[in-house]
Design a protein around this motif. Sequence first.
Motif, PDB file in Angstrom:
ATOM      1  N   ILE A 142      -4.219   1.699   4.694  1.00  0.00           N
ATOM      2  CA  ILE A 142      -4.313   2.024   6.073  1.00  0.00           C
ATOM      3  C   ILE A 142      -5.262   1.143   6.644  1.00  0.00           C
ATOM      4  N   ASP A 143      -4.516   0.297   7.868  1.00  0.00           N
ATOM      5  CA  ASP A 143      -5.272  -0.202   8.811  1.00  0.00           C
ATOM      6  C   ASP A 143      -5.209  -1.799   8.359  1.00  0.00           C
ATOM      7  N   HIS A 144      -4.563  -1.993   7.156  1.00  0.00           N
ATOM      8  CA  HIS A 144      -4.471  -3.287   6.712  1.00  0.00           C
ATOM      9  C   HIS A 144      -3.680  -4.310   7.561  1.00  0.00           C
ATOM     10  N   GLY A 145      -2.651  -3.697   8.195  1.00  0.00           N
ATOM     11  CA  GLY A 145      -1.918  -4.480   9.245  1.00  0.00           C
ATOM     12  C   GLY A 145      -1.404  -3.504  10.276  1.00  0.00           C
ATOM     13  N   PHE A 146      -0.408  -3.995  10.939  1.00  0.00           N
ATOM     14  CA  PHE A 146       0.211  -3.051  11.915  1.00  0.00           C
ATOM     15  C   PHE A 146       1.223  -2.175  11.369  1.00  0.00           C
ATOM     16  N   ILE A 147       1.848  -2.397  10.019  1.00  0.00           N
ATOM     17  CA  ILE A 147       2.898  -1.949   9.405  1.00  0.00           C
ATOM     18  C   ILE A 147       2.968  -1.725   7.960  1.00  0.00           C
ATOM     19  N   GLN A 148       3.437  -0.870   7.364  1.00  0.00           N
ATOM     20  CA  GLN A 148       3.786  -0.834   5.842  1.00  0.00           C
ATOM     21  C   GLN A 148       5.213  -0.630   5.834  1.00  0.00           C
ATOM     22  N   TYR A 149       5.902  -1.077   4.965  1.00  0.00           N
ATOM     23  CA  TYR A 149       7.143  -1.213   4.852  1.00  0.00           C
ATOM     24  C   TYR A 149       7.613  -0.330   3.762  1.00  0.00           C
ATOM     25  N   SER A 150       8.717   0.680   4.161  1.00  0.00           N
ATOM     26  CA  SER A 150       9.299   1.355   3.331  1.00  0.00           C
ATOM     27  C   SER A 150      10.660   0.680   2.924  1.00  0.00           C
ATOM     28  N   LYS A 179       5.258  -2.937 -14.908  1.00  0.00           N
ATOM     29  CA  LYS A 179       6.487  -3.517 -14.241  1.00  0.00           C
ATOM     30  C   LYS A 179       6.937  -2.654 -13.025  1.00  0.00           C
ATOM     31  N   GLY A 180       7.453  -3.037 -12.120  1.00  0.00           N
ATOM     32  CA  GLY A 180       7.870  -2.853 -11.011  1.00  0.00           C
ATOM     33  C   GLY A 180       9.074  -1.777 -11.090  1.00  0.00           C
ATOM     34  N   ILE A 181       9.390  -0.937 -10.262  1.00  0.00           N
ATOM     35  CA  ILE A 181      10.341   0.097 -10.350  1.00  0.00           C
ATOM     36  C   ILE A 181      11.317   0.135  -9.308  1.00  0.00           C
ATOM     37  N   SER A 182      12.442  -0.302  -9.986  1.00  0.00           N
ATOM     38  CA  SER A 182      13.680  -0.550  -8.975  1.00  0.00           C
ATOM     39  C   SER A 182      13.982   0.262  -7.878  1.00  0.00           C
ATOM     40  N   THR A 183      13.999   0.217  -6.637  1.00  0.00           N
ATOM     41  CA  THR A 183      14.239   1.449  -5.618  1.00  0.00           C
ATOM     42  C   THR A 183      16.129   1.230  -5.439  1.00  0.00           C
ATOM     43  N   LEU A 184      16.876   0.601  -6.069  1.00  0.00           N
ATOM     44  CA  LEU A 184      17.979   0.209  -5.970  1.00  0.00           C
ATOM     45  C   LEU A 184      18.845   1.686  -6.506  1.00  0.00           C
ATOM     46  N   THR A 216      14.450   7.967  -9.477  1.00  0.00           N
ATOM     47  CA  THR A 216      13.940   7.139  -8.507  1.00  0.00           C
ATOM     48  C   THR A 216      13.188   7.578  -7.288  1.00  0.00           C
ATOM     49  N   GLY A 217      13.968   8.850  -6.805  1.00  0.00           N
ATOM     50  CA  GLY A 217      13.372   9.444  -5.592  1.00  0.00           C
ATOM     51  C   GLY A 217      11.992  10.019  -5.997  1.00  0.00           C
ATOM     52  N   THR A 218      12.027  10.494  -7.288  1.00  0.00           N
ATOM     53  CA  THR A 218      10.681  11.290  -7.791  1.00  0.00           C
ATOM     54  C   THR A 218       9.673  10.355  -7.770  1.00  0.00           C
ATOM     55  N   SER A 219       9.801   9.146  -8.101  1.00  0.00           N
ATOM     56  CA  SER A 219       9.012   7.794  -8.031  1.00  0.00           C
ATOM     57  C   SER A 219       8.434   7.607  -6.670  1.00  0.00           C
ATOM     58  N   TYR A 220       9.123   7.685  -5.617  1.00  0.00           N
ATOM     59  CA  TYR A 220       8.692   7.549  -4.288  1.00  0.00           C
ATOM     60  C   TYR A 220       7.750   8.632  -4.109  1.00  0.00           C
ATOM     61  N   LEU A 287      -0.398   8.408 -10.868  1.00  0.00           N
ATOM     62  CA  LEU A 287      -0.240   7.274 -11.536  1.00  0.00           C
ATOM     63  C   LEU A 287       0.096   7.401 -13.221  1.00  0.00           C
ATOM     64  N   LEU A 288      -0.515   8.543 -13.679  1.00  0.00           N
ATOM     65  CA  LEU A 288      -0.131   8.988 -14.956  1.00  0.00           C
ATOM     66  C   LEU A 288       1.320   9.379 -14.961  1.00  0.00           C
ATOM     67  N   LYS A 289       1.584  10.296 -14.021  1.00  0.00           N
ATOM     68  CA  LYS A 289       2.883  10.976 -14.110  1.00  0.00           C
ATOM     69  C   LYS A 289       4.169   9.816 -13.859  1.00  0.00           C
ATOM     70  N   LEU A 290       3.721   8.626 -13.171  1.00  0.00           N
ATOM     71  CA  LEU A 290       4.535   7.543 -12.833  1.00  0.00           C
ATOM     72  C   LEU A 290       4.846   6.696 -14.532  1.00  0.00           C
TER      73      LEU A 290
END
Length: 297
Positions: A142-150, A179-184, A216-220, A287-290
Amino acid sequence: MIGIDTLNFLIKTPINIKNSTILSLGNPFLTKDIFKSKLISSEQRKILYSIEKKKQIKYLLTNILGAKNIDILDISDEEGADYIFDFNKPICDFMSEKKYNIILDFGTSEHIFNRSNVIENIFKLLDIGGIYLFHLPAGGQIDHGFIQYSPSFMYDLCFANKKALSLLHLSLFHESLEKGISTLPLYKRLDKDYRDVVDKNSNDYEIDTINLKKLTGTSYQLFNYLPEVMLLGAIKKNKNSIINHNVIQCIYRNTKLEEMLPSKNKKSIDYKNIAKKIFLKIPLPALLKLKVLTKIT
């Protein structure tokens, strides 16, 4: 900032840093974990550490990774910029002769208010076949910048410009995950036009990325409870074109309202959806669930 996740992406994917011309939006300082990483040699780490902070990125990209040149563009010269410019404004004739193979946006565009000009400027400066590589806040800042990207912002930008742009990579990352989680996988399931949006070589850019498939949607939903979630991605420019800003989200393009709302007449029991709701309500840290999700897929 350049951390392990972004350095790993630069080194292991076919972005082809070697002999490339690079523009960085702002000066992406190196995080402390870079100096402990085995991605570069101990001798290279020692040299990097001895260099003035604002000059480290240029040494990393040119002397270590083999780039031909890197220019830094910023709103002031405080952090060693080569070009001073306010990206809120159209780039127009400023740097009009410049074209870059790669544009890095590692924590700058969220601080620029004019979204349209940011996107226009990036793809005007990017050469055909070039790559826009971004690592931007996706939540919990919050308030790091003007926007956070989905993730949808970048995916649907490519859909709206699907002949000019193609998506190479898109993943969510948190520093506590390996590792990162792919959104594709989510968009592959939701969007009938997926193949027109995502580049045919996208699998080559899924290095060290977790594919949660239908989860993937659950991870969101779990990422929504975490601080400092980052969005890592790469978009390729396929041709010169005026950017289309009339963007509609994938879910609204492909799903009718009655399909999104629960049906009162539905007799069959959706056991998968029930299991998902129970899992999300279990009183354990997100985080544990992820991490559980990453182990069971």
